[in-house]
Design a protein around this motif. Structure first.
Motif, PDB file in Angstrom:
ATOM      1  N   PHE C 175      43.899  45.926  48.825  1.00  0.00           N
ATOM      2  CA  PHE C 175      43.098  46.530  47.770  1.00  0.00           C
ATOM      3  C   PHE C 175      41.862  47.177  48.354  1.00  0.00           C
ATOM      4  O   PHE C 175      41.411  46.821  49.437  1.00  0.00           O
ATOM      5  N   ILE C 176      41.316  48.090  47.603  1.00  0.00           N
ATOM      6  CA  ILE C 176      40.006  48.608  47.962  1.00  0.00           C
ATOM      7  C   ILE C 176      38.944  47.698  47.377  1.00  0.00           C
ATOM      8  O   ILE C 176      37.979  47.333  48.027  1.00  0.00           O
ATOM      9  N   ARG C 177      39.157  47.326  46.148  1.00  0.00           N
ATOM     10  CA  ARG C 177      38.212  46.429  45.523  1.00  0.00           C
ATOM     11  C   ARG C 177      38.970  45.249  44.946  1.00  0.00           C
ATOM     12  O   ARG C 177      39.997  45.418  44.306  1.00  0.00           O
ATOM     13  N   GLY C 178      38.433  44.084  45.165  1.00  0.00           N
ATOM     14  CA  GLY C 178      39.111  42.896  44.666  1.00  0.00           C
ATOM     15  C   GLY C 178      39.017  41.805  45.700  1.00  0.00           C
ATOM     16  O   GLY C 178      38.677  42.055  46.854  1.00  0.00           O
ATOM     17  N   PRO C 179      39.291  40.581  45.322  1.00  0.00           N
ATOM     18  CA  PRO C 179      39.206  39.468  46.264  1.00  0.00           C
ATOM     19  C   PRO C 179      40.144  39.677  47.438  1.00  0.00           C
ATOM     20  O   PRO C 179      41.230  40.232  47.293  1.00  0.00           O
ATOM     21  N   ARG C 180      39.725  39.217  48.608  1.00  0.00           N
ATOM     22  CA  ARG C 180      40.532  39.447  49.798  1.00  0.00           C
ATOM     23  C   ARG C 180      41.342  38.213  50.186  1.00  0.00           C
ATOM     24  O   ARG C 180      41.870  38.136  51.276  1.00  0.00           O
ATOM     25  N   GLU C 181      41.394  37.246  49.333  1.00  0.00           N
ATOM     26  CA  GLU C 181      42.148  36.041  49.653  1.00  0.00           C
ATOM     27  C   GLU C 181      43.619  36.233  49.323  1.00  0.00           C
ATOM     28  O   GLU C 181      43.964  36.836  48.314  1.00  0.00           O
ATOM     29  N   GLY C 182      44.470  35.692  50.177  1.00  0.00           N
ATOM     30  CA  GLY C 182      45.894  35.725  49.888  1.00  0.00           C
ATOM     31  C   GLY C 182      46.468  34.336  50.047  1.00  0.00           C
ATOM     32  O   GLY C 182      45.861  33.462  50.676  1.00  0.00           O
ATOM     33  N   PHE C 183      47.625  34.130  49.477  1.00  0.00           N
ATOM     34  CA  PHE C 183      48.270  32.833  49.628  1.00  0.00           C
ATOM     35  C   PHE C 183      48.665  32.596  51.077  1.00  0.00           C
ATOM     36  O   PHE C 183      48.808  33.533  51.860  1.00  0.00           O
ATOM     37  N   THR C 184      48.843  31.322  51.416  1.00  0.00           N
ATOM     38  CA  THR C 184      49.345  30.988  52.748  1.00  0.00           C
ATOM     39  C   THR C 184      50.687  30.276  52.587  1.00  0.00           C
ATOM     40  O   THR C 184      51.224  30.214  51.494  1.00  0.00           O
ATOM     41  N   GLU C 185      51.191  29.740  53.683  1.00  0.00           N
ATOM     42  CA  GLU C 185      52.482  29.074  53.623  1.00  0.00           C
ATOM     43  C   GLU C 185      52.380  27.646  53.101  1.00  0.00           C
ATOM     44  O   GLU C 185      53.391  27.002  52.878  1.00  0.00           O
ATOM     45  N   TYR C 313      42.518  46.543  37.199  1.00  0.00           N
ATOM     46  CA  TYR C 313      41.586  45.829  36.327  1.00  0.00           C
ATOM     47  C   TYR C 313      40.217  45.665  36.973  1.00  0.00           C
ATOM     48  O   TYR C 313      39.270  45.281  36.314  1.00  0.00           O
ATOM     49  N   TYR C 314      40.142  45.899  38.272  1.00  0.00           N
ATOM     50  CA  TYR C 314      38.853  45.744  38.952  1.00  0.00           C
ATOM     51  C   TYR C 314      38.143  47.080  39.058  1.00  0.00           C
ATOM     52  O   TYR C 314      36.969  47.201  38.795  1.00  0.00           O
ATOM     53  N   GLU C 315      38.908  48.066  39.488  1.00  0.00           N
ATOM     54  CA  GLU C 315      38.340  49.395  39.667  1.00  0.00           C
ATOM     55  C   GLU C 315      38.695  50.171  38.405  1.00  0.00           C
ATOM     56  O   GLU C 315      39.858  50.346  38.103  1.00  0.00           O
ATOM     57  N   GLY C 316      37.676  50.609  37.684  1.00  0.00           N
ATOM     58  CA  GLY C 316      37.964  51.119  36.343  1.00  0.00           C
ATOM     59  C   GLY C 316      38.523  52.526  36.270  1.00  0.00           C
ATOM     60  O   GLY C 316      38.040  53.346  35.532  1.00  0.00           O
ATOM     61  N   ASN C 317      39.548  52.835  37.055  1.00  0.00           N
ATOM     62  CA  ASN C 317      40.135  54.163  36.970  1.00  0.00           C
ATOM     63  C   ASN C 317      41.201  54.193  35.902  1.00  0.00           C
ATOM     64  O   ASN C 317      42.355  53.886  36.155  1.00  0.00           O
TER      65      ASN C 317
END
Lengths: 71, 367, 545
Positions: C175-185, C313-317
């Motif tokens: 993403f450009i904007r938004g949380p940078r966390e992702g799931f792990t194993e 939903y984060y970047e209001g385009n």
């Protein structure tokens, strides 16, 4: 030829399902309708003469039609 | 114990019926009516609209509401006994089979003659029918939903077509008014009414509406959308071409699509026909659905699906067999359609309604 | 109309029995596993070791607990699954360094087990096993087994700890904007990531173990009191029905729980992003986490959602959605449209353009349909080749592809320049679809459309479109019609399909999910900036300065 193949395909699709669900009456209806359709299609493909339902309709409703359009 | 488990919304029901009536009649009627009553066609439409609304709301809606949860064949059985009801259902199924054959042929002819002349007719017939069989097999809910998407698209394109044709329309073509004798206008209105009779298919899926009480709304919505479109198209066609020329054409609406230009793009009729394919597809689906459902009920089957494939095959045969050429269709529609359509679409429900009145059958529980 | 209920047929009966037989899989060494422990520690230990055979990663540690006679204790754990520091901290140290007082020493011989359980082990999570199977299951997920002499129960202490990839930014959904966390194993990490976003006790993680051998933990996540319990029940029953050797990725699970396996479309959404899962849960959906994969599943899903990205939903385009819809149509229909036009409906092309197109096609030896097909398939080859390669090689393939498709082919007169434009436009548009498997489905359907357009012209294309619509309309994902909310139409919810209107307009959750609580927020939260020229009420003036 193609008609026969398509019909065979139909039979393969439908019959096992119907047998499994014990729908003998449905199977019977299916066969009769398919037979009519197949006979018609083959006759058409082989250029055999076929009765035309439109002629029948024209015959039945002919008098009525005359009544309307003459008036 | 119904065969159909799906449920549709009132909007879907409205769209289905309007699409069923408009789908092909918009193709033939302008020419037919221009030939019969010329520029007075709009009068005939108004008459047919009023009559259609009255008859339709009585025969279809109030009769249907008397038997909640039951479709046409089911209450026919209820009203005139198992044997009579079944014969009636069978006749109805047969009628729609023939009608469907006509529709498929009509449209196949249009595609063949106007769009792709080198392709044999049977290809188009198979195309339309395969679509219909697939749709009917998937069920009422599914093609009702598809129609919910396709129909507004079709309507929009139709209106766009008329709008782009507007600058070249000459409304003096509609002038002298009331040139034709009143009986002629009545006959033309009757003809239109016979086409509107296809709306009786609603009797087959009225019980499958999610909110049956909205049937009252459907009864107003259908005629409004239907007649409004019909009026626009016929007036538009006559204004564009003039009554005389329109009467000589086979598919005037199609000619209109050919003639107008959309910005720098001309000859958009192929695009128009493409969208039309979807609309006619749904129409054929609806009628096939009614056919097989009526047949299944009269044979007291538990499912209509086994009949779908064979009926598709029979339809293919019928559509090729019934007519020699386009002129034959035109002639048949002009001469025999009124009595033929009236008998099955208006007269049978009318008889049933009478029986219901006389025998005082009403299962609605006094709603 | 009524018919007699028919008796069950022999045919179907037989089939069913056969099926059931096939489903009963033989569990290895069932006999030993179901045995209870005996009071003799030697027997227990021997049997336990026999269950595992001579595997190399099962570690054993014996020692005597001090006392008058000394109590024998044996520890078992799987090397690599446990944190050795934790073992010594919570088990070994207290055992070896704890000085028992006189009272305890006196009691020890008979009550060693009780004593160890209540006062020696310093771990928060201690379980008791009474059967070998229970103990084996625990040891296999990172517990240490504590066999104590003279006891018919065995303790299992949780000392899980293994090499774990940290929480990183998900690569498949950047993403450009938004949380940078992702799931792990790791399942626990993932549940924690969700829990951190939705802090309510109503958030439930319902764990089901699937797989005879893999014993994979599958977590059904939902919010109690909000999610429709019918959907939760349906999801759980579908997962419970699975009897298989193993689940290695959520993709296995997806195949087992899908409504319709024959469709190319996705009926189960997947994501690597905890924020997307949280958003789904708040809408009333059910998420499924699978241990061992960062990809979570979300059900039910509708067609419109394959064109939605959480970033919308984060970047209001607001206009990005219509662009995606157009891209979808282009990706699906452009080549077939082009082919149909050039082959059957030349009259529709404006004359000037038609001339230049004809000039471009001059010398192309094959019909337009074949030309388009060739180009499309070349591009698909290139794309597939590029994806699996290491990044530098992938770039080389890209350059190679650009030269092959773009220039050499045109120069050689194999394809027309316009076809290159068409194909590359199509390819770009298919990249706009956020959901990868959906874009693969579109890619596949494009060939069918191409065939139809080449054979039957525009009529064929529309026929194909109609068949496609019928198919889509017939799909359901956990009971929700796939084309919802377009058909069946719920006009109020279209505002999140073709466009994305501001949050304060979306007061209610999707209606067909039948959530227990339809309201999402209080209505009428449209921001109202103070209007100039109108004086505020005197009471509010204080805040202004």
């Amino acid at each position: 030829m193609l008609i026969v193949v398509i019909s065979a395909g139909m039979v393969f699709c439908e019959v096992p399902k119907l047998m499994h669900r014990q729908m003998w009456r449905e199977l019977w209806a299916f066969s009769v309708f398919l037979a009519i359709g197949l006979a018609g299609a083959l006759a058409l493909a082989l250029d055999l003469p076929l009765p035309n339902p439109i002629r029948l309709i024209e015959f039945i409703f002919g008098p009525l039609s005359k009544l309307i359009y003459s008036g | 114990m119904g065969i159909e488990k799906g449920r549709i919304s009132s909007r879907q029901a409205t769209y289905l019926v309007v699409n069923t009536i408009l789908g092909t009649s918009i193709l033939f009627l302008p020419a037919l009516m221009a030939g019969e009553v010329g520029q007075d066609a709009w009068v005939a439409i108004l008459i047919a609209a009023v009559l259609g609304f009255l008859i339709g709301s009585v025969l279809v809606i109030s009769l249907g509401l008397r038997f909640p949860g039951k479709n046409f064949v089911e209450y026919a059985i209820e009203l005139v006994g198992p044997l009579g009801g079944r014969i009636l259902g069978f006749l109805w199924g047969g009628f729609y089979l023939v009608v469907n054959g006509i529709i498929v042929r009509e449209f196949g002819e249009l595609l063949k003659t106007e769009v792709m002349p080198e392709t044999p007719l049977i290809v188009f017939v198979v195309m339309i029918l395969s679509m219909a069989v697939f749709g009917v097999y998937l069920g009422l809910e599914v093609f009702a939903r598809v129609n919910e998407i396709v129909f507004p698209l079709f309507l929009g394109v139709l209106l766009l077509l008329l709008l782009t044709g507007l600058p070249e329309m000459d409304f003096r073509n509609l002038q002298p008014v009331f040139q034709h004798r009143f009986p002629d206008i009545m006959v033309s209105a009757a003809n239109l009414l016979a086409f509107y009779g296809e709306g009786v298919v609603l009797a087959m899926f009225l019980p499958y509406m999610r909110q049956p009480e909205e049937a009252k709304r459907v009864q107003y919505e259908i005629p409004i959308i239907l007649n409004f479109t019909m009026l626009l198209v016929i007036v538009g066609v006559i204004a564009y071409f003039g009554a005389g020329e329109a009467a000589r054409m086979v598919f005037p609406t199609f000619e209109l699509a050919k003639a107008v230009r959309l910005g720098f793009v001309e000859r958009i009729e192929s695009l128009f026909v493409g969208i039309w394919v979807t609309s006619v597809g749904v129409k054929v689906m609806v009628i096939s659905y009614v056919t097989v459902l009526a047949l299944a009920h009269s044979l007291s089957l538990r499912d209509y699906r086994p009949l779908v494939f064979p009926c598709g095959l029979i339809l293919a045969v019928l559509s090729v067999l019934q007519f020699a050429d386009t002129n034959h269709i035109r002639e048949f529609l002009a001469r025999y359609w009124i009595p033929f359509g009236f008998t099955f679409q208006w007269f049978i429900p009318f008889l049933l309604y009478l029986v219901a009145l006389v025998r005082k059958k009403d299962q609605s529980g006094g709603r | 109309m009524f018919r007699k209920p028919c008796k069950p047929s022999k045919l179907s009966d037989l089939k069913e029995r056969k099926l059931r037989k096939r489903m009963e899989k033989v569990q290895p060494q069932t006999a030993v596993l179901e045995e209870p422990f005996s009071a003799d520690i030697e027997t227990n230990v021997r049997k336990f070791q026999r269950i595992f055979g001579n595997t190399g990663d099962l570690s054993r540690r014996d020692f005597l607990l001090e006392g008058e006679q000394g109590v024998e204790v044996v520890l078992f754990y799987i090397d690599g699954l446990v944190d050795k520091g934790a073992i010594s901290e919570v088990v070994l140290k207290p055992f070896l360094f704890h000085n028992l007082d006189e009272e305890e020493k006196r009691l020890l011989p008979g009550n060693a087990y009780q004593l160890i359980k209540t006062s020696l082990i310093t771990s928060a999570e201690v379980k008791e096993a009474e059967k070998f199977s229970e103990l084996v299951d625990l040891v296999l997920v990172g517990h240490v087994a504590v066999f104590v002499e003279g006891s018919e129960k065995v303790l299992a202490v949780d000392v899980k700890g293994w090499k774990d990839r940290g929480v990183e930014e998900p690569e498949s959904e950047a993403f450009i904007r938004g949380p940078r966390e992702g799931f792990t194993e790791t399942l626990r990490t993932n549940t924690a990531l969700i829990r951190r976003r939705i802090k309510t006790p109503n958030l439930e993680f319902n764990t089901i173990t699937v797989g005879e051998y893999t014993k994979t933990d599958v977590c059904v996540v939902y919010i109690r009191g909000l999610t429709n319990p019918d959907i939760v029940r349906e999801v759980e029953s579908r997962i419970r029905r699975i009897k298989t050797d193993g689940i290695l990725e959520s993709g296995y699970l997806e195949d087992f729980i899908e409504d319709d396996y024959k469709t190319p479309f996705v009926l189960v959404d997947r994501t690597e992003r905890p924020d997307k899962v949280a958003a789904g849960l708040l809408e009333g959906k059910v998420a499924i986490l699978v241990d061992g994969t960062p990809f979570a599943l979300i059900v039910p899903v509708v067609f419109g959602e394959i064109l939605q990205s959480a970033e919308d939903y984060y970047e209001g385009n607001d206009y990005i959605r219509p662009i995606r819809w157009i891209a979808l149509l282009v990706a699906l229909f452009l080549p077939s449209f082009y082919v149909a036009l050039t082959t059957f409906h030349q009259e529709m092309i404006p004359p000037g353009l038609a001339l230049s197109m004809a000039a471009g096609r001059e010398g192309v030896p094959v019909p337009a349909a074949v030309e388009a097909f060739m180009m499309e398939i070349t591009f698909d080859f290139l794309r597939e080749a590029g994806i699996r390669m290491p990044r530098p090689v992938g770039q080389a393939i890209g350059i190679l592809g650009a030269v092959v498709i773009g220039q050499a082919a045109v120069a050689a007169g194999v394809v027309s320049p316009i076809m290159v434009i068409v194909v590359s436009l199509t390819a770009i548009c298919s990249f706009l679809i956020p959901n990868y498997s959906a874009s693969v489905a579109i890619r596949f359907l494009r060939y069918i459309m191409l065939l139809l357009g080449g054979v039957l012209g525009l009529v064929g294309v529309f026929w194909g479109m109609m068949m496609l619509l019928l198919h889509l309309a017939s799909l359901r994902s956990f009971g929700i019609p796939y084309l919802y909310p377009v058909a069946p139409m719920v006009s109020r919810e279209l505002r999140d399909i073709f466009v994305r209107t501001p949050w304060w307009t979306m007061d209610e959750r999707p209606r067909l999910l039948r959530t227990s609580d339809q309201r999402r927020q209080a209505p009428g939260q449209r921001p109202r900036p103070p209007q100039s020229g109108r004086r505020r009420k005197s009471g509010e003036d204080q805040d202004e300065y």
